[in-house]
Structure formats: structure tokens, C-alpha cells
Design an enzyme around this catalytic site. Structure first.
Site, PDB file in Angstrom:
ATOM      1  N   GLY B 127       0.824  -1.213   0.000  1.00  0.00           N
ATOM      2  CA  GLY B 127       0.000   0.000   0.000  1.00  0.00           C
ATOM      3  C   GLY B 127       0.855   1.257   0.000  1.00  0.00           C
ATOM      4  N   GLU B 244      14.684  -3.664  -3.701  1.00  0.00           N
ATOM      5  CA  GLU B 244      13.991  -4.043  -4.929  1.00  0.00           C
ATOM      6  C   GLU B 244      14.911  -3.934  -6.144  1.00  0.00           C
ATOM      7  OE1 GLU B 244      10.653  -1.564  -5.654  1.00  0.00           O
ATOM      8  OE2 GLU B 244       9.618  -3.051  -6.875  1.00  0.00           O
ATOM      9  N   ASN B 386      11.078   5.061 -15.390  1.00  0.00           N
ATOM     10  CA  ASN B 386      12.442   5.178 -15.917  1.00  0.00           C
ATOM     11  C   ASN B 386      12.912   6.629 -15.959  1.00  0.00           C
ATOM     12  OD1 ASN B 386      12.164   2.458 -16.142  1.00  0.00           O
ATOM     13  ND2 ASN B 386      12.816   2.338 -18.285  1.00  0.00           N
ATOM     14  N   GLU B 387      11.960   7.551 -16.084  1.00  0.00           N
ATOM     15  CA  GLU B 387      12.338   8.967 -16.060  1.00  0.00           C
ATOM     16  C   GLU B 387      12.784   9.378 -14.655  1.00  0.00           C
ATOM     17  OE1 GLU B 387       9.608   7.709 -17.619  1.00  0.00           O
ATOM     18  OE2 GLU B 387      10.641   7.884 -19.544  1.00  0.00           O
TER      19      GLU B 387
END
Lengths: 384, 400
Positions: B127, B244, B386-387
Site C-alpha cells: 500500500g 527491490e 524510468n524517467e
């Protein structure tokens, strides 16, 4: 798996990096370029002192027993300095042929001379018609009394104008594009019948076109199998591509540093241009290209001495594809982000741009190596 | 320097490979080969097979069920799973909230939650994102107000992946509205059966139901379910997102897709020639393989450096993994679309195919290709677009 350099490798890196930093400024390079041969005899002597010229040769032959990793360390530093000396031609290319194909007597005669800086060699592997096909050899060597007679043309022989001798591929049997029937011959620069037309290349280095018109060499000039040299030639070319990849990484690293410095200092519209997000993201794309290239140069270095020629070829071709694409990407961004000043001969960045552009065209460009990799079924294959 | 796997690492790879091939139920493997997703039952079944082998949470501390493997071995394990292909363990528990709990949680939280993550007794969801807080995560507005031994939570989460299966959700909530953006956030563990929680599906462009909106209306959460300190949740979230990045390259997933592309292209004939034999196609594929190899080497460089780096200090190369990994995943999905060709057109959702007797229209493997291409647009958006990644690199690494 271990990415750490050994103590010896770290020491080598430190000393080569320092040598380039101290003696290869932009103005130094310009001065060396104006000298005879288009490079610096003094630097060549320093390379000899540091042991760089004997680096990849076996200790028993008078060298220092280095492998592709050591060569890559040297080449990366040379890329950073846009080094002009014929290291690739003498040590990596011709030296590679000697390592893999010469007999003990030939090595004993030549390797110590190279290591001491007294002998510079070149390798004539290409011909005007051959493009990147190493097996496309029209030059012929016929057996004559006491040796061989060689006739033909060799093109784009790197540093072929200043070399003391040139090793050429020549056909002892078969037709122009046969894989079999190719031999390697050492031709002295003063051999009657050899004409050398030297010229500067786009990136400020030197090359030569050779005409061999009935050049007579003795039996001792033959290096290795008179009709079976192609595997050695391909192996040495793969080693040289791995070395070029490392050189390119050195160039890319420097190009990115120069460009970043410019982005952080150049003022426009009342601020540094590096504060503009559109330029930041382009600088990041250059950084990504650099790191991906570094990864592939490491990979090529790891695989360059693989005994399986197919595995070696896949890895080296893959690395050259990456390097060639990155050369385009980093090169065009580096010039673009500099704006007008990037177009001038006075600024360093353009010289790196030209070198990396030419690196793509040495020993096979992106298209050539992509086709070679595709023909070998690529890198991802069925699992055992 | 030796970039080859050691004999020990190669033997380990073979052991994992052999295990995955024999232990993974064929039905699950077939589903993944076809480009489909594992069901909840598939996930639970496979996780318990791994747990029985002691491999469900390899990277965790040994005391909580980890293996003590080196980072390289963990990498090999992840890659072998992906190339089988076998489902990756559910990231929300194993890679996200689990490490947060064993690093920052209370002893009671560790005892209560960690064993249930290992066996997938609890399905966790994440969340974080909110309708107004996407890439700008810290602007989140879900509030938690202290009421005795409870927090009362009100707000809305979105893009909540697989919340429809979830038993628990870990949430970032604002506990100090006066503090500046990142400072007033806490990290709460919330039971999905709590009164006041509503899950509403979001249908994505591939027709699938993967993500959801989660509404929290006066949800009472015991204070003991807060991880770590109040108002320090942003630190824990950064820790979570940092973990991650190591797995985000998905090298094994892309390798498996490339093998799939080659297998399918060998069956397709274009202009009387096998697609796989066409030079233009081979070169296009080889170009992606080069990118993937570069990514793999970059990933290994990051892993090899991991042990040596100070904690919290990021390896410059690691930020590339997200950008290139997502681009390559998308590139493989484009190539698959090219392989299937015109019979990518019929829209045949899996559920409809399973429920009817007629054979599918076109080759039976074709129906998942276009949806998968559509679906994979997500990978350059989630986890920090990605930006955003480029802006992170520009700032943190390039100093711009």
C-alpha cells in the site's frame, strides 16, 4: 566469480594511469602527433621501461605473462589519453600472432626485441576488397628456392608506415575467399619489392597501404602453418577486439567526464545548462552506455582467451556490437551537448568522438559482428 | 579477477536447475511458458515446495529461514527459477515487507509474520501508491490518527498488485500532517479483513486484473502493527525500495523469453522461410541478446560489489538495472508480437478459453502474446518510472 583485480593488476593500472595522466595531455598529444611516425619515441621507450611492451608474452619467451585482463588495463588507460603509439599493432596484433603461431626460434629472436622497444611490427590482415572478412585474401605467396615470393596488396595496415616489419596474410593455396590455404609471413620494411604508402587516419593515428611486388622472404619468415593460419588470425583478431573494447571504455569514460564538466560550468539563460532536465537525462543515457560498455568489455576480456573459438567469437562479437552502438550514442551526445565548441579542432571532445567512431570500423563494425553473432545462434541458447 | 563462475557455483546452479525441473508441477510451468501468470493456488503450492526444501527465502538471515548463500548464489537461484520458468516467490512478502520486519520490526512482529511469509500462509500486498502520489510517492495523503491503542486510517491506495488475494497490506500512512513531506510518514501492517477496507479491481489494457484500488474508511489498526518508530516510515520505505533494485533487472525472465522467441520463430514460416532463419530477424534478436548480456554483467558487477559497500551507499551501476531491465523485457515482448504476427489479433481472454469447448482461434499459444506486450508497458512505469530513475542518476551519481 571475482571482479577484483589482483595486487599486480592494481599496480599495473596505477602506473599506466599515472603515465597517461602525466604525459598525455591534449597538447602533449598534439606534439607527439607532429613527430616522425606520428607518435612519440620517448613514450614508446617508457612503455618498454614499464614492461608494457612485453606484457602479454610468456615469461619463457621474454615477456611478463599477462593475459587479456592486463592488456585491457593498458588499453583502457590508452583510450583515456587517446594514445598514438603502435601498441595495438605491435603488441596486441603482431605480438598475438607470434604468441599463438611462431616457433621457439622466431619468438626468441623477436619477442625480446619487442619487449625492449627496439622492434615495432604491424599486421596486414586486410586488403582493398576484403572489408572485414579476414579470410578474403588475394595476396599470394609461392614457394621458391630458399623461401617464398609474395605478391599482392594489403590495406589499412595500422602503423604500417613506421613498422620495422609487417606480418601479412598471404594465400599459399586456394581461391580468394577460401578459409584454407592462408599463411602468415614476416616481411621486413626494407624488403625489395615492398612499397608502403603511409597516411594519417581520421582519428589522428597512422596507417599504410602496402604493395608487395614479388617480395622474396626466406623460409624463416613463415610463421606457423603455411596453409592453416586462419584460426590463429581469427583468434588474434578476437583478442584485439577485446583490447579495442577496453580502449573504447577509456575513451567513453573520458568523454562523459568532459561532457559532465561542461554541463556543470557552461552558463546559459542565467544558469548552468546541467540544470535542465532534458540535458540531464541525455547525460544519464551516456552514463548507461558507458556502464553497459564497461560490462561488455569485461566480458570480452574474460572470454578472449577461451579455448572454444565459437564461445570466444560470440562474446567478442557481442562486445563489439555494444561498443559500436555506444560509440555512436555517446559520440553524438557528447558533441551535441557541447554545442558549437564541440565542433572545433581546438576542443578535446571532438578528438575522442573521432577515435570512437573509427574504433567501430576496426576489425568489424556493428553490422559485421551482429551478423557473426546471429550466425552463431546468439548468446542465449538451450540449457543443458 | 576471474569472471567465470567457480566450480562450486556451477555445481550449485546444476542442483537448482535439476530441482526446479523435477519439483515444479508441470501445469504451472506450462502456464508460464505460454506467457500466463500463476494463480494464487499455484503460488502457494510452489512456495511450499520451496519452503520444504529450505529455499523459500534464500536471502533472509539464517535465523529467519534464509540459506546463507553468497549474493552470487542468490542470483543464480533467482535466474534458474526464472529460466525454468517457475514463479518467483511473492515479492511483497519475501522481498519487501519481510526484510523490513526482520530489520526494523519488533520481536513479536518477527515471530508473528515471518514464518507465515516463508510458507505463503499470508499473502501480502503493497500500500504505497495513491491516486495523487505516483512517482512523487512522498506526497501521499492517507491519514492515520492515533486513538488510544489504535490508529484510525482513512484514505485510498491504488495500483495495489494482487490485493484481491491479500491477507495483509503494508501501508505508508501520514501520521504527522504538520511535518514536511517525508518526515510525517509511518509504516503500518494492516489486516485486509479489517472493517472499512474495500478492494476494487482495476482492469488494465491487456484485459487482466492484476492491480486494484484499496479504500480505507475508518480502519482501526492496533499500534502494535506499526513497524519501527512513528514518523520514520519513509526510511523503511527507502530501505524496501533499495532492496527491490537488486532483483529488478529480471535477466533470467528475459533469457527465458528469448528462448521462447527462438522456439516459436522456428515454427513460423515467413515468405517460405523459417522466421528463425531470416537474417533480419536473427540480427534483431541478437541485438537484444547483446543488451541482455551487458545487463547481466552489470548485475553481476553490482552483486560482487555489494558485500564491499557500506550499507545504504548505492552502487552507481545498480540504477541502470531498472532502466535496461525494463527496456529489454519490453523488447522481448515486441519480438514475440512479431513472431506471432496476424494471429495476435483475436481477443481471447484465458477465462473464456478455459470455459468453452471450441478450440482457440489461431495457434493455441498466440492468445497471450498481445496482452503480454500491452501488460509489459508497466515495467518502465512501476518501481519509480524510468524517467524518475534517470533523474536519480543525474542527481546522485552525475552530480547534476
Amino acid at each position: 566469480m571475482d571482479f577484483d583485480p589482483s595486487d599486480e593488476q592494481r599496480l599495473l593500472k596505477e602506473s599506466v594511469d599515472r603515465l597517461v595522466a602525466d604525459h598525455y595531455g591534449f597538447d602533449d598529444r598534439r606534439r607527439y602527433q607532429a613527430g616522425p611516425g606520428g607518435f612519440s619515441e620517448a613514450m614508446w621507450a617508457r612503455y618498454a621501461e614499464l614492461g608494457l611492451l612485453g606484457l602479454p608474452f610468456a615469461e619463457a619467451d621474454g615477456g611478463f605473462g599477462g593475459g587479456p585482463v592486463e592488456t585491457a588495463i593498458v588499453m583502457e588507460a590508452f583510450g583515456r589519453g587517446l594514445v598514438l603509439e603502435p601498441y595495438l599493432a605491435t603488441v596486441v596484433l603482431a605480438g598475438g600472432l607470434l604468441r599463438h603461431a611462431a616457433d621457439a626460434g622466431q619468438k626468441a629472436g623477436l619477442v625480446p626485441e619487442i619487449a625492449a622497444g627496439r622492434l615495432r611490427l604491424a599486421f596486414g590482415y586486410a586488403e582493398p576488397q576484403s572489408r572485414y572478412d579476414l579470410f578474403d585474401v588475394e595476396t599470394r605467396a609461392e614457394r621458391v628456392e630458399g623461401g617464398w615470393r609474395i605478391s599482392g596488396r594489403k590495406g589499412l595496415v595500422l602503423h604500417g608506415d613506421s613498422a620495422d616489419a609487417v606480418i601479412v596474410t598471404a594465400r599459399t593455396a586456394g581461391d580468394r575467399r577460401d578459409r584454407a590455404g592462408i599463411g602468415l609471413f614476416l616481411v621486413r620494411a626494407d624488403a625489395p619489392g615492398l612499397t608502403r604508402q603511409g597516411y594519417p587516419t581520421q582519428d589522428g593515428l597512422r596507417a599504410a597501404e602496402l604493395v608487395l611486388d614479388g617480395v622474396r622472404v626466406g623460409g624463416e619468415a613463415l610463421i606457423g602453418d603455411p596453409g592453416g593460419a586462419l584460426p590463429v588470425v581469427e583468434r588474434v583478431a578476437d583478442e584485439a577486439v577485446a583490447a579495442l573494447c577496453a580502449e573504447a571504455v577509456g575513451c567513453f569514460d573520458e568523454m562523459n567526464a568532459i561532457t559532465l564538466d561542461y554541463l556543470k560550468t557552461r552558463q546559459q539563460f542565467g544558469t548552468t545548462i546541467g540544470s535542465f532536465q532534458v540535458l540531464q537525462h541525455r547525460a544519464v543515457d551516456m552514463f548507461v552506455e558507458l556502464e553497459q560498455s564497461r560490462s561488455m568489455a569485461l566480458y570480452a576480456g574474460m572470454m578472449a582467451d577461451d579455448e572454444d573459438p565459437q564461445e570466444r567469437a560470440r562474446a567478442v562479437s557481442a562486445a563489439k556490437v555494444q561498443i559500436g552502438k555506444s560509440a555512436r550514442a555517446i559520440g553524438r551526445e557528447a558533441i551535441q551537448l557541447h554545442g558549437g565548441v564541440g565542433m572545433t579542432m581546438e576542443h578535446r571532445i571532438g578528438h575522442y568522438f573521432k577515435r570512437v567512431t573509427m574504433l567501430d570500423l576496426l576489425l568489424g563494425d556493428v553490422g559485421h559482428h551482429l551478423a557473426r553473432l546471429a550466425a552463431l545462434d546468439g548468446l542465449v541458447r538451450e540449457q543443458a | 579477477m576471474d569472471l567465470r563462475f567457480t566450480d562450486d557455483e556451477l555445481a550449485f546452479r546444476d542442483e537448482v536447475r535439476a530441482f526446479c525441473r523435477t519439483a515444479l508441477p508441470a501445469g504451472i510451468r506450462d502456464k508460464l511458458v505460454a506467457g500466463g501468470s500463476p494463480s494464487k493456488d499455484d503460488m502457494v503450492r510452489w512456495t511450499r515446495i520451496l519452503a520444504d526444501r529450505g529455499w523459500a527465502v534464500p536471502h533472509w538471515p539464517v535465523e529467519h529461514g534464509g540459506t546463507g548463500w553468497s549474493p552470487i548464489k542468490q542470483y543464480i537461484f533467482t535466474e534458474e527459477l526464472a529460466q525454468t520458468p517457475a514463479p518467483a516467490p511473492l515479492a511483497f512478502g519475501v522481498n519487501m515487507v519481510g526484510p523490513v520486519i526482520y530489520t526494523f520490526g519488533s520481536e513479536a512482529q518477527k515471530r508473528r509474520f515471518l514464518p507465515r511469509i516463508v510458507r505463503l500462509d499470508d499473502w501480502w500486498c503493497q500500500g504505497f501508491s495513491e491516486p495523487g502520489a505516483g512517482s512523487d510517492l512522498a506526497s501521499l495523503r492517507t491519514r492515520a490518527v492515533r486513538d488510544g491503542e489504535f490508529y484510525v486510517v482513512n484514505g485510498q491506495k491504488t495500483w495495489t498488485t494482487l490485493a484481491q488475494h491479500a491477507d495483509w497490506i503494508f501501508c505508508l500512512v501520514r501520521t504527522d500532517p504538520a511535518a514536511k513531506k517525508q518526515a510525517g510518514i509511518s509504516f503500518l501492517l494492516i489486516d485486509m479483513r479489517s472493517p472499512g477496507i474495500t478492494v476494487r479491481p482495476i482492469q488494465t489494457i491487456d484485459g487482466g486484473h492484476e492491480v486494484n484500488e484499496v479504500f480505507l474508511d475508518e480502519v482501526r489498526v492496533p499500534v502494535e502493527n506499526r513497524v519501527g518508530e512513528e514518523n520514520r516510515g519513509w526510511d523503511y520505505a527507502k530501505f524496501l525500495l533499495g532492496n527491490e533494485r537488486v532483483t529488478i533487472a529480471r535477466v533470467g525472465v528475459s533469457k527465458e523469453r528469448i528462448r521462447r522467441i527462438k522456439a516459436l520463430a522456428a515454427q513460423q514460416s515467413v515468405g517460405g522461410v523459417r522466421l528463425l532463419d531470416r537474417q533480419d530477424f536473427r540480427e534483431k534478436l541478437a541485438a537484444v541478446e547483446v543488451e541482455l548480456k551487458a545487463l547481466e554483467m552489470t548485475q553481476l558487477r553490482v552483486l560482487a560489489n555489494e558485500a564491499k559497500r557500506e550499507t545504504g551507499k548505492q552502487d552507481p551501476a545498480s540504477s541502470i538495472l531498472k532502466i535496461k531491465g525494463s527496456e529489454i523485457q519490453q523488447a522481448t515482448s515486441e519480438l514475440l508480437l512479431e513472431v506471432v504476427g496476424p494471429y495476435a489479433l483475436p481477443y481471447q481472454p484465458r477465462e473464456e478459453l478455459d470455459g468453452r469447448n471450441e478450440p482457440p482461434i489461431g495457434p493455441d499459444w498466440a492468445s497471450t502474446i498481445a496482452p503480454s506486450y500491452f501488460n509489459l508497458r508497466k515495467v518502465s512505469i512501476y518501481g519509480g518510472s524510468n524517467e524518475i530513475q534517470r533523474s536519480i542518476i543525474a542527481k546522485a551519481i552525475l552530480g547534476l
